[in-house]
Scaffold this active site. Structure first.
Site, mmCIF file in Angstrom:
data_model
loop_
_atom_site.group_PDB
_atom_site.id
_atom_site.type_symbol
_atom_site.label_atom_id
_atom_site.label_comp_id
_atom_site.label_asym_id
_atom_site.label_seq_id
_atom_site.Cartn_x
_atom_site.Cartn_y
_atom_site.Cartn_z
ATOM 1 N N ASP A 13 0.592 -0.895 2.849
ATOM 2 C CA ASP A 13 1.512 -1.877 3.420
ATOM 3 C C ASP A 13 2.930 -1.327 3.249
ATOM 4 O O ASP A 13 3.362 -1.062 2.125
ATOM 5 C CB ASP A 13 1.345 -3.207 2.665
ATOM 6 C CG ASP A 13 2.202 -4.324 3.254
ATOM 7 O OD1 ASP A 13 1.899 -5.484 2.978
ATOM 8 O OD2 ASP A 13 3.176 -4.035 3.971
ATOM 9 N N ASP A 108 2.513 -3.065 10.021
ATOM 10 C CA ASP A 108 2.816 -2.163 8.896
ATOM 11 C C ASP A 108 1.727 -2.158 7.839
ATOM 12 O O ASP A 108 1.978 -1.791 6.708
ATOM 13 C CB ASP A 108 4.158 -2.567 8.252
ATOM 14 C CG ASP A 108 4.041 -3.805 7.371
ATOM 15 O OD1 ASP A 108 3.193 -4.676 7.679
ATOM 16 O OD2 ASP A 108 4.772 -3.888 6.378
ATOM 17 N N GLU A 109 0.531 -2.557 8.201
ATOM 18 C CA GLU A 109 -0.485 -2.774 7.173
ATOM 19 C C GLU A 109 -1.873 -2.427 7.697
ATOM 20 O O GLU A 109 -2.198 -2.767 8.839
ATOM 21 C CB GLU A 109 -0.419 -4.266 6.814
ATOM 22 C CG GLU A 109 -1.277 -4.701 5.688
ATOM 23 C CD GLU A 109 -1.188 -6.226 5.479
ATOM 24 O OE1 GLU A 109 -0.258 -6.864 6.013
ATOM 25 O OE2 GLU A 109 -2.067 -6.752 4.799
#
Ligand code: TTP
Ligand code: MG
Length: 368
Positions: A13, A108-109
């Site tokens: 993340d 983003d993960e």
């Protein structure tokens, strides 16, 4: 404790994702409280903020007006979503170099199922991903390695930003006993309140309850609570990431300026792409070749050239293809450098791909 999943799971993340991207373009703001979001005068909200702003209590989804009250010196930058999507694609592209099974959760993960059950090897993979992302994208990610998705995510949140934590099988009992129930992702404010009324605050408290008791009070959610408080999670990593490209890239320790260095770097990238293309399982068809240039100011340019036919993965390039690809890549690079001829931090070379069916696979090859 017995575990069903043999493979280890890595959760990655990025740290203060939108803000980190904005800050790399504005290093002079690095030590100041910075957020990305709408303007207070437009009733805007905060999308995210850096860790300095978080110390003042600024949080995602808070109104910008409230954030500015908590942190009067807060610098609020307007979001640039297409840039975030582009960095996200690059980041997921880096993940794909380390795992064939990736489940993206957000821009983003992602969860990555790693191809090994060796903790040390997987830890090295995790650290390599962190280094790779930092050197080529100039943002940091936190990573957590464990036996399942729940524990891997817990581990990645452990010491953000730029953190890395492993929760090994033998650590699970201790980690879980100290954990607040609110750390279980599905336990929101209401469930937490209801649990507190029953005298349940930590996962250790939850472990004392029978499955019957939890089902009676929380319905189907009871089973999940019963499992999670013991660190159990049978969900598998679902490979939902769709590969759109395959590429190789090099970040140079000294920025490239001279034509001969650029040309040598490009030749070596063709060799690396050949290796990646060979290792990629068969069934992918390359539709076009692209070059990517990241200048020393982090601005990015790409140039792409479509093919009239296809080349397929799982094989080395033929000598003829190798020559043609090198020559096409040089043309693309020259075209990009004719617009902006500045020192180069990173060069990338890749194919846009799609998953092909057998009919397409039998079509004539690109350069034959
Ligand atoms: P997150 O990963 O939740 O947050 P983050 O990366 O900013 O910070 P952290 O270090 O805690 O991971 O979300 C990723 C991006 O999604 C974030 O940078 C901005 C966007 N976002 C919103 O726009 N609104 C929101 O409410 C949240 C939570 C995120
Ligand atoms: Mg994040």
């Amino acid at each position: 404790m017995s575990f069903n999943n043999q493979r280890l799971v890595l959760h990655c993340d990025a740290d203060s994702f939108f803000a980190a991207i904005e800050l790399r373009d504005r290093p002079q703001l690095k030590n100041l409280p910075v957020a990305v979001g709408g303007r207070a005068t437009d009733r805007g909200v905060i999308a995210t903020c850096n860790y300095i702003a978080r110390k003042f209590g600024v949080r995602s989804a808070m109104s910008t007006a409230m954030a500015e009250k908590l942190c009067p010196n807060l610098i609020v930058l307007a979001p640039r979503f297409s840039l975030y999507r582009q960095v996200s694609e690059e980041m997921h592209g880096i993940f794909s170099n380390y795992s064939r099974c990736i489940e993206p959760i957000a821009l983003d993960e992602a969860y990555l199922e790693l191809d090994s059950d060796d903790w040390n090897i997987c830890a090295e993979i995790a650290k390599d991903i962190q280094r790779q992302i930092e050197s080529s994208l100039a943002i940091t990610v936190s990573a957590g390695l464990s036996r399942n998705k729940f524990l891997a995510k817990l581990a990645s949140e452990w010491n953000k930003p730029a953190g890395f934590k492993i929760i090994r099988d033998e650590d699970v009992a201790q980690v879980m006993s100290q954990l607040a129930v609110g750390k279980i992702p599905s336990v929101g404010g209401k469930t937490k309140e209801k649990l507190a009324k029953l005298g349940i605050v930590t996962c250790r408290d939850l472990q004392q309850q029978s499955l019957d008791f939890l089902t009676q009070h929380f319905g189907v959610h009871g089973q999940l609570l019963f499992d999670r408080c013991r660190g159990r999670d049978l969900r598998t990593v679902k490979n939902t990431w769709i590969r759109k490209s395959i590429s190789v890239e090099r970040t140079f320790s000294n920025d490239l300026v001279r034509d001969d260095e650029i040309s040598a770097a490009l030749n070596s990238l063709v060799g690396l792409l050949d290796e990646r293309w060979l290792r990629l399982k068969s069934g992918y068809l390359a539709k076009s070749l692209f070059v990517k240039i990241k200048y020393s100011d982090f601005s990015l340019t790409t140039r792409e050239s479509a093919f009239s036919g296809y080349i397929h993965s799982g094989e080395h390039f033929s000598p003829q293809q190798q020559l043609q690809l090198t020559s096409t890549a040089k043309t693309l690079l020259t075209s990009a450098l004719s617009v902006k001829n500045a020192s180069i931090r990173l060069l990338g070379l890749g194919f846009s791909v799609h998953q092909g069916d057998q009919k397409q696979m039998n079509q004539t090859d690109l350069f034959m």
